[in-house]
Enzyme design. Structure first.
Site, mmCIF file in Angstrom:
data_model
loop_
_atom_site.group_PDB
_atom_site.id
_atom_site.type_symbol
_atom_site.label_atom_id
_atom_site.label_comp_id
_atom_site.label_asym_id
_atom_site.label_seq_id
_atom_site.Cartn_x
_atom_site.Cartn_y
_atom_site.Cartn_z
ATOM 1 N N THR A 20 32.412 70.172 16.063
ATOM 2 C CA THR A 20 31.982 71.573 15.982
ATOM 3 C C THR A 20 32.822 72.528 16.838
ATOM 4 O O THR A 20 32.390 73.644 17.127
ATOM 5 C CB THR A 20 30.502 71.715 16.400
ATOM 6 O OG1 THR A 20 30.346 71.248 17.747
ATOM 7 C CG2 THR A 20 29.591 70.921 15.471
ATOM 8 N N TYR A 54 32.481 74.724 24.081
ATOM 9 C CA TYR A 54 32.735 75.281 22.758
ATOM 10 C C TYR A 54 32.034 76.629 22.590
ATOM 11 O O TYR A 54 30.803 76.704 22.451
ATOM 12 C CB TYR A 54 32.261 74.323 21.657
ATOM 13 C CG TYR A 54 32.967 72.977 21.632
ATOM 14 C CD1 TYR A 54 34.096 72.729 22.418
ATOM 15 C CD2 TYR A 54 32.504 71.954 20.819
ATOM 16 C CE1 TYR A 54 34.727 71.501 22.387
ATOM 17 C CE2 TYR A 54 33.144 70.723 20.774
ATOM 18 C CZ TYR A 54 34.248 70.500 21.567
ATOM 19 O OH TYR A 54 34.885 69.286 21.537
ATOM 20 N N TYR A 193 38.755 62.703 18.197
ATOM 21 C CA TYR A 193 38.602 64.122 17.880
ATOM 22 C C TYR A 193 39.905 64.637 17.273
ATOM 23 O O TYR A 193 40.958 64.050 17.445
ATOM 24 C CB TYR A 193 38.163 64.934 19.096
ATOM 25 C CG TYR A 193 39.182 65.186 20.192
ATOM 26 C CD1 TYR A 193 40.143 66.186 20.075
ATOM 27 C CD2 TYR A 193 39.124 64.477 21.397
ATOM 28 C CE1 TYR A 193 41.045 66.448 21.096
ATOM 29 C CE2 TYR A 193 40.018 64.738 22.424
ATOM 30 C CZ TYR A 193 40.982 65.731 22.267
ATOM 31 O OH TYR A 193 41.867 65.988 23.291
#
Length: 284
Positions: A20, A54, A193
């Site tokens: 995300t 994030y 990732y």
């Protein structure tokens, strides 16, 4: 059917979850991002990875809204703590803030985002306290190489680290040299990732590669799907690609069903060989 990967404590997680990074930052994309996360959950991608970094918590808030309709015990929520918050002074407040933004009482997995100035011993002690409080079920790390992992597991409780999340994709295979073998020896999986590589010259070059194109055509797939299939071909690796649209998350899910043949792996290894040696891990 989605293949599972086992964490060190034996917990099964899907080989393909949902990342995300950069999600939740643009109001105009919010509806599409929530739709994609919910579709992924409904189709076996119930592991969702985020971090307090994030969007300064915006990603966690987005996830909190996206997961609201689902039974919490059927989800596997991962978040990460800044290195400077990974000590006794800040970690408990950081974890509580993440939980509040996510709208949940606990995290399935809490990761140290990267190594900072807080001693491993202190971070591990704090993680253990968070477990006793029921705020997290287990903990792990991110962006640590094999030497870091060796040091971590030497501190009391460090052997309970569940996984290491690192940059890993077809064009960045340094983790295969020392880290992945080390993790296998210690019964820890690796979480990849950016498994589709980030935008830039490398990604552009990969999209034009003849081998990738040939294999993609053979599977009636996109190059990105082949890259993702490669990222999770090892039974000790699971990945968290980001998908902000329904089309993208569906493509990612389809990639989990692609099985690359030995011949195709040989071709990919030749076209994108892992380095002979490495000095530190790649990071973005």
């Amino acid at each position: 059917m989605m293949r599972n990967v086992l964490l060190k404590d034996g917990t099964a997680v899907p080989a393909l979850g949902q990342g995300t990074w950069y999600m939740g930052e643009k109001p105009s994309l919010r509806e599409s991002e929530i739709e994609s996360l919910r579709w992924g959950i409904e189709h076996g991608m119930n592991l969702i990875d985020t971090a307090e970094m994030y969007g300064d918590g915006a990603s966690e808030e987005l996830i909190g809204e996206a997961i609201a309709p689902f039974e919490r015990e059927k989800l596997f929520i991962v978040s990460k703590v800044y290195p400077w918050n990974a000590g006794r002074r800040n970690i408990f407040e950081s974890c509580e803030a993440s939980l509040e933004r996510l709208g949940t009482d606990y995290l399935d997995l809490y990761l140290l985002h990267w190594r900072g100035g807080v001693p491993f011993r202190e971070t591990v002690q704090c993680m253990q306290e968070l477990q006793k409080q029921g705020k997290i079920l287990r903990w792990g790390v991110s962006n640590l190489d094999d030497e870091d992992m060796e040091e971590l597991t030497e501190v009391p409780g460090g052997e309970n680290c569940q996984c290491d999340q690192v940059l890993y994709h077809l064009g960045s295979r340094g983790a295969e040299v020392k880290l992945l073998p080390w993790l296998k020896d210690h019964d820890m999986p690796m979480m990849a990732y950016c498994p589709l590589a980030q935008a830039g010259k490398l990604r552009s070059a990969m999209l034009k590669d003849s081998v990738l194109n040939e294999i993609a055509q053979a599977h009636n797939a996109t190059i990105f799907q082949i890259m993702l299939a490669f990222a999770i071909h090892d039974s000790n690796v699971f990945a968290v690609p980001k998908a902000g649209t329904l089309k993208h998350v569906k493509e990612n899910r389809e990639a989990a069903e692609i099985e690359l043949s030995d011949e195709e792996m040989t071709l990919l290894n030749k076209a994108f060989p892992k380095p002979a040696r490495i000095h530190g891990l790649d990071m973005v």
